[in-house]
Design an enzyme around this catalytic site. Structure first.
Site, PDB file in Angstrom:
ATOM      1  N   ALA A  90       0.837  -1.198   0.000  1.00 13.84           N
ATOM      2  CA  ALA A  90       0.000   0.000   0.000  1.00 13.84           C
ATOM      3  C   ALA A  90       0.880   1.259   0.000  1.00 13.84           C
ATOM      4  CB  ALA A  90      -0.969  -0.036   1.170  1.00 13.84           C
ATOM      5  N   SER A  91       0.507   2.261   0.775  1.00 15.01           N
ATOM      6  CA  SER A  91       1.201   3.547   0.710  1.00 15.01           C
ATOM      7  C   SER A  91       2.605   3.513   1.286  1.00 15.01           C
ATOM      8  CB  SER A  91       0.383   4.628   1.426  1.00 15.01           C
ATOM      9  OG  SER A  91      -0.740   4.977   0.654  1.00 15.01           O
ATOM     10  N   ALA A  92       3.012   2.424   1.910  1.00 14.63           N
ATOM     11  CA  ALA A  92       4.427   2.300   2.290  1.00 14.63           C
ATOM     12  C   ALA A  92       5.309   2.424   1.056  1.00 14.63           C
ATOM     13  CB  ALA A  92       4.670   0.974   3.000  1.00 14.63           C
ATOM     14  N   ALA A  93       4.766   2.043  -0.111  1.00 17.04           N
ATOM     15  CA  ALA A  93       5.532   2.139  -1.358  1.00 17.04           C
ATOM     16  C   ALA A  93       5.895   3.579  -1.696  1.00 17.04           C
ATOM     17  CB  ALA A  93       4.742   1.510  -2.493  1.00 17.04           C
ATOM     18  N   LYS A  94       5.112   4.540  -1.221  1.00 13.63           N
ATOM     19  CA  LYS A  94       5.457   5.941  -1.451  1.00 13.63           C
ATOM     20  C   LYS A  94       6.865   6.244  -0.942  1.00 13.63           C
ATOM     21  CE  LYS A  94       0.761   7.955  -1.081  1.00 13.63           C
ATOM     22  NZ  LYS A  94      -0.075   6.744  -1.180  1.00 13.63           N
TER      23      LYS A  94
END
Length: 394
Positions: free
Chosen positions: A108-112
């Protein structure tokens, strides 16, 4: 009289309320959408030594209902994977709900944050100008909220945006973004953008960039397009070249793709817990993998304390109640915890966390499939991570 959302918005407010459905999405993304691998490269796997430690009996967080232990935390967070590295050794590793060490899990947004690390590295190498507007790299974005913002603004969620003239609502816009990249999530009669690039072109500024923190996926997708134009590489190949192929990963990772074959850079990334822990270990060790410098030391060293002038030093976590104190900072798409241990974190919906704490010699990876709803209380994951680190260092 009870206020209700406009009928046109009801389709976009359903959210994810079934852990089983969420888990299918978080663990089987390649079966649901087109994807592109992030190659682990030809190098040998970097072995992670083990020093198993029993953490199951540790009291992690005290609540009105009593002390929470790991089993309580796993239950509340619908945990699928949990891994703790201390001083580079695996001290605790658990998999639940059918997941195992080789299951790539949605980050999820950890990929940001991973993309932020790539961008900061390219800027350090002189290949990316933080002060340039995004449209200098992607001319098509000129006149949009993201194209007229600087690269630095994208890295710090510094844009104020409205899509297609709509009033901005973070939760609704997140659901609309999912529909952009995944046709199976589109409601009947959908006539919105069919891809990420088209979606970005509908963004208009509602305020000057660099003046307000507003957490929004479009900043990251615009940044990813800037990086693709700068390097000539896909997001998958870029992440592989700069990080994944250099850290001794066990497995390929992957991104899901939109209908145009563009990676969903802001959150469509999946990888195993062990490999995400290896990435965290690079940061804990100042950018090094053993005796090799993979990320410039200056980049790794400023993640936890390098918020530049002009951006909020303290921001409110997106899921926090409006009246909660602002206790975090945000730099290069990483959450900064402002604790005594120099901790930083990559964070995603449903309980995805990569927690890095150089002061505690600690890296923690948590993958979950937690329901996101106002009726479900937040799980105190960070407090638990810190307690584990303090315990291991005692």
């Amino acid at each position: 009289m009870l206020e209700t959302a406009p009928l046109s918005d009801l389709l976009w407010t359903r959210g994810y309320t079934d852990p089983a459905w969420i888990r299918r999405f978080t663990t089987q993304g390649r079966e649901l959408s087109p994807s592109r691998r992030v190659w682990r490269g030809p190098a040998p796997v970097r072995h992670l030594p083990r020093a198993e430690t029993d953490l199951d009996a540790l009291d992690l967080v005290t609540t009105d209902a009593g002390a929470l232990k790991l089993a309580d935390l796993f239950d509340a967070a619908q945990t699928d994977a949990f891994l703790v590295l201390h001083r580079g050794q695996i001290v605790y590793e658990r998999y639940l709900h059918g997941a195992d060490a080789h299951t790539p899990h949605f980050n999820a947004s950890a990929a940001k944050s991973y993309l932020g690390l790539v961008a900061a590295t390219l800027a350090h190498q002189g290949l990316l100008d933080r002060t340039a507007p995004a449209c200098a790299y992607v001319p098509e974005l000129a006149g949009t909220a993201f194209g007229d913002a600087r690269v630095q603004d994208l890295l710090h969620m510094g844009t104020q945006v409205s899509y297609a003239g709509r009033h901005f609502d973070k939760a609704i816009e997140a659901q609309r973004y999912y529909a952009v990249i995944a046709p199976q999530l589109r409601p009947f009669g959908y006539c919105g953008p069919a891809g990420i690039r088209e979606h970005l072109l509908t963004a208009r500024a509602t305020g000057a960039p660099g003046e307000e923190f507003r957490y929004e996926n479009g900043n990251v997708e615009a940044l990813a397009e800037v990086l693709r134009r700068t390097t000539g590489l896909s997001t998958s190949d870029l992440l592989s070249d700069l990080l994944w192929s250099k850290m001794g990963a066990e497995e390929d990772a992957y991104y899901i793709l939109d209908g145009d074959g563009v990676e969903a850079a802001c959150g469509g990334f999946s990888a195993t817990a062990r490999d995400v822990a290896r990435l965290g270990e690079i940061l804990r060790c100042g950018g090094a993998v053993g005796d090799r410098q993979v990320v410039p030391e200056e980049v790794a060293g400023t993640i936890a304390g390098g918020v530049p002038d002009g951006y909020p030093r303290r921001v409110r976590f997106p899921a926090a109640p409006p009246d909660s104190p602002a206790t975090l900072s945000y730099h290069d798409l990483w959450w900064i915890l402002n604790d005594p241990h120099g901790s930083c974190m990559a964070s995603g919906i449903h309980g995805q966390r990569l927690f890095v704490s150089p002061g505690l010699d600690l890296v923690v990876v948590h993958f979950g499939s937690q329901v996101m709803s106002p009726a479900v209380p937040p799980v105190p994951l960070v407090q638990a991570f810190v307690k584990i680190g303090v315990h291991l260092n005692s």
